[in-house]
Design an enzyme around this catalytic site. Structure first.
Site, mmCIF file in Angstrom:
data_model
loop_
_atom_site.group_PDB
_atom_site.id
_atom_site.type_symbol
_atom_site.label_atom_id
_atom_site.label_comp_id
_atom_site.label_asym_id
_atom_site.label_seq_id
_atom_site.Cartn_x
_atom_site.Cartn_y
_atom_site.Cartn_z
ATOM 1 N N TYR A 1 3.748 6.829 9.488
ATOM 2 C CA TYR A 1 2.891 5.683 9.139
ATOM 3 C C TYR A 1 3.732 4.527 8.587
ATOM 4 O O TYR A 1 3.510 3.374 8.950
ATOM 5 C CB TYR A 1 1.802 6.100 8.138
ATOM 6 C CG TYR A 1 0.655 5.124 8.087
ATOM 7 C CD1 TYR A 1 -0.495 5.328 8.841
ATOM 8 C CD2 TYR A 1 0.728 3.970 7.299
ATOM 9 C CE1 TYR A 1 -1.545 4.423 8.819
ATOM 10 C CE2 TYR A 1 -0.319 3.050 7.273
ATOM 11 C CZ TYR A 1 -1.451 3.288 8.025
ATOM 12 O OH TYR A 1 -2.481 2.380 8.003
ATOM 13 N N PRO B 1 -5.047 1.447 18.482
ATOM 14 C CA PRO B 1 -4.784 0.819 17.178
ATOM 15 C C PRO B 1 -4.763 1.773 15.982
ATOM 16 O O PRO B 1 -4.358 1.363 14.890
ATOM 17 C CB PRO B 1 -5.927 -0.190 17.034
ATOM 18 C CG PRO B 1 -7.000 0.316 17.928
ATOM 19 C CD PRO B 1 -6.328 1.024 19.059
ATOM 20 N N TYR C 1 -9.563 5.792 6.753
ATOM 21 C CA TYR C 1 -9.739 6.243 8.147
ATOM 22 C C TYR C 1 -10.758 7.383 8.088
ATOM 23 O O TYR C 1 -10.524 8.388 7.406
ATOM 24 C CB TYR C 1 -8.435 6.776 8.718
ATOM 25 C CG TYR C 1 -7.374 5.716 8.967
ATOM 26 C CD1 TYR C 1 -7.290 5.064 10.196
ATOM 27 C CD2 TYR C 1 -6.434 5.381 7.994
ATOM 28 C CE1 TYR C 1 -6.314 4.101 10.454
ATOM 29 C CE2 TYR C 1 -5.450 4.416 8.235
ATOM 30 C CZ TYR C 1 -5.397 3.785 9.466
ATOM 31 O OH TYR C 1 -4.425 2.840 9.713
ATOM 32 N N LYS D 1 0.325 0.616 15.022
ATOM 33 C CA LYS D 1 1.728 0.625 15.461
ATOM 34 C C LYS D 1 2.086 -0.486 16.462
ATOM 35 O O LYS D 1 3.258 -0.649 16.810
ATOM 36 C CB LYS D 1 2.074 1.988 16.090
ATOM 37 C CG LYS D 1 2.167 3.100 15.075
ATOM 38 C CD LYS D 1 3.351 2.921 14.161
ATOM 39 C CE LYS D 1 3.280 3.765 12.921
ATOM 40 N NZ LYS D 1 3.615 3.045 11.694
ATOM 41 N N HIS E 1 0.863 -1.190 0.000
ATOM 42 C CA HIS E 1 0.000 0.000 0.000
ATOM 43 C C HIS E 1 0.895 1.233 0.000
ATOM 44 O O HIS E 1 1.677 1.417 0.932
ATOM 45 C CB HIS E 1 -0.890 0.022 1.254
ATOM 46 C CG HIS E 1 -2.074 -0.872 1.139
ATOM 47 N ND1 HIS E 1 -3.282 -0.594 1.736
ATOM 48 C CD2 HIS E 1 -2.243 -2.040 0.477
ATOM 49 C CE1 HIS E 1 -4.141 -1.551 1.440
ATOM 50 N NE2 HIS E 1 -3.532 -2.447 0.699
HETATM 51 C C1 PHB Z 1 -6.586 -3.757 10.769
HETATM 52 O O1 PHB Z 1 -6.553 -4.114 9.596
HETATM 53 O O2 PHB Z 1 -7.007 -4.506 11.667
HETATM 54 C C2 PHB Z 1 -6.093 -2.384 11.088
HETATM 55 C C3 PHB Z 1 -5.515 -1.620 10.104
HETATM 56 C C4 PHB Z 1 -5.066 -0.348 10.397
HETATM 57 C C5 PHB Z 1 -5.200 0.158 11.665
HETATM 58 C C6 PHB Z 1 -5.773 -0.608 12.670
HETATM 59 C C7 PHB Z 1 -6.219 -1.886 12.384
HETATM 60 O O3 PHB Z 1 -4.784 1.412 11.928
#
Ligand code: PHB
Ligand code: APR
Length: 389
Positions: free
Chosen positions: A384, A292, A200, A296, A72
């Site tokens: 990130y 989450p 997000y 990280k 990604h």
């Molecule tokens: C997930 O795919 O579970 C996931 C991805 C990105 C995040 C948190 C969880 O920031």
């Protein structure tokens, strides 16, 4: 029994450390409280920084990750009527790899099996002895029988609820914590992801995240109350709420289906200092937790493993204690930066129960700045994809 490094905890931190050490001829025994099936039943974020991918390569465990993981090179962020993209490769010339944490753990277990590594499951009453001496040992029970391992070092990779952190005396240990007043309700479903990149979303109804495991396995989250229970949320109610929180064009494309897993996770920032006490070293969730947002957790565990692995390799090569002596300082310097990023991203994207009108304006200003400033996007991309070790 005798080994060079006793590793408490067979999650990703403990397994990765064990595998890396083995490749350098350093012996270890992993003690895990649960069964392997239980460990592999945990569903956690699946975004891997380049540093973790490099460690998996060095561990000889990256084949499936490269074959099945998705590169990604950006992520989408939405708020109000806006959706914008932060381009990682443009700003920092590095992508992330989307590959489930469960799969990382599975690959590590397979590698340990192939190498004939010792992983003892269903251990109980693990106690660390004499970690502040030159001859530490660990005692535990399996099937009611007492056992002992003598070792040079102990790696505490036993997660937030493990024994290792608590072994560091209270007058030496300092803990820093922030608990967020909401949780994430997560759903896994055998449906194609709504977008090929993660979304997000900051919505007035609360945060949402669209993520994935593979082309036909999606992972979605919505911010929820800490009083909610997964069974309070029917699949239909979950999908309806998710659609209201993401941009309308994405909601229109969303393929819904039955959930194959549904759970609620609380959000917390936590750090313990120091991460070393004598010959005991804390790694991963045993020492720190991040919310989450930004994924990280596993990546920060990997950076600890990196520092500890190199410290131990140097020690066994020529007796150097430089890496060991600076482990806590080096690991914590990076941990705190990941804590800052996760806290910032969480604060910008969620609705807080006590949020004032001023706080809301600040949140939107933060998002506007990120949308319109190449410098702000570069800073986000840098964090990130992962800060250097
Ligand atoms: C997930 O795919 O579970 C996931 C991805 C990105 C995040 C948190 C969880 O920031
Ligand atoms: N004795 C032996 N094993 C223990 C004990 C104990 N007293 N206490 C806990 N464990 C085991 C747990 O059962 C678990 O399998 O230690 C392991 C710790 O694994 P994780 O909690 O997964 O922590 P870690 O390996 O540091 O992984 C980093 O990244 O995304 C984050 O939180 C997420 O698991 C993730 C972490």
């Amino acid at each position: 029994m005798k080994t060079q490094v006793a590793i408490i905890g067979g999650g990703p931190s403990g397994l990765l450390l064990s595998q890396l050490l083995d490749r350098k001829g350093i012996s270890s025994i992993v003690l895990e409280r649960q069964t392997r099936e239980h460990v592999l039943g945990r569903i956690r974020a699946g975004v891997l920084e380049r540093g973790l991918v490099a460690l998996m390569e060095e561990a000889g465990c990256a084949e499936r990750l490269h074959a099945e993981g998705f590169l990604h090179d950006g992520t989408l962020i939405s708020y109000g009527d806006e959706m914008f993209r932060v381009n990682f490769t443009e700003h920092v010339d590095k992508p992330v790899v989307v590959y489930g944490q469960t799969e990382v753990t599975r690959d590590l277990y397979e590698a340990r099996d192939k190498a004939g590594g010792t992983i003892i499951h269903r251990v109980e009453n693990v106690v660390i002895h004499d970690a502040d001496s030159d001859a530490p040992h660990v005692t535990y029970e399996v099937d009611g029988e007492a056992q002992r391992i003598d070792c040079d070092f102990i790696a505490g990779c036993d997660g937030f609820h493990g024994v290792s952190r608590k072994t560091i005396p209270e007058d030496v240990r300092q803990e820093f914590e922030k608990v967020y007043p909401f949780g994430w309700l997560g759903v896994l479903s055998e449906t194609p992801p709504v977008n090929h990149e993660l979304i997000y979303a900051n919505s007035p109804r609360g945060f949402a995240l669209c993520s994935m495991r593979n082309a036909n396995l999606s992972r979605y989250y919505i911010q929820c109350s800490l009083d909610d229970k997964p069974e309070d949320w029917s699949d239909e109610a979950f999908w309806d709420e998710l659609k209201k929180r993401i941009p309308p064009d994405q909601a229109a494309k969303l393929v819904t289906g039955p959930s194959i897993e549904k759970s609620i996770a609380p959000l917390r920032s936590f750090v313990t200092e120091p991460m070393r006490w004598g010959r005991l070293f804390l790694c991963g969730d045993a020492a720190h937790i991040v919310p989450p947002t930004g994924a990280k957790g596993l990546n920060t565990a990997a950076s600890d493993v990196h520092y500890l692995y190199h410290a131990l390799v140097d020690f066994y090569a020529d007796g150097s204690t430089k890496g060991i002596d600076s482990y806590s300082e080096n690991a914590l310097a990076r941990v705190w930066k990941a804590e800052r990023f996760s806290w910032w991203f969480t604060t910008m994207m969620h609705q807080f129960p006590e949020q004032s009108e001023f706080d809301l304006k600040m949140q939107i200003a933060d998002l506007e700045f990120l949308r319109s400033s190449a410098a702000a996007q570069k800073a986000m991309a840098e964090n990130y994809v992962g800060l250097p070790y």
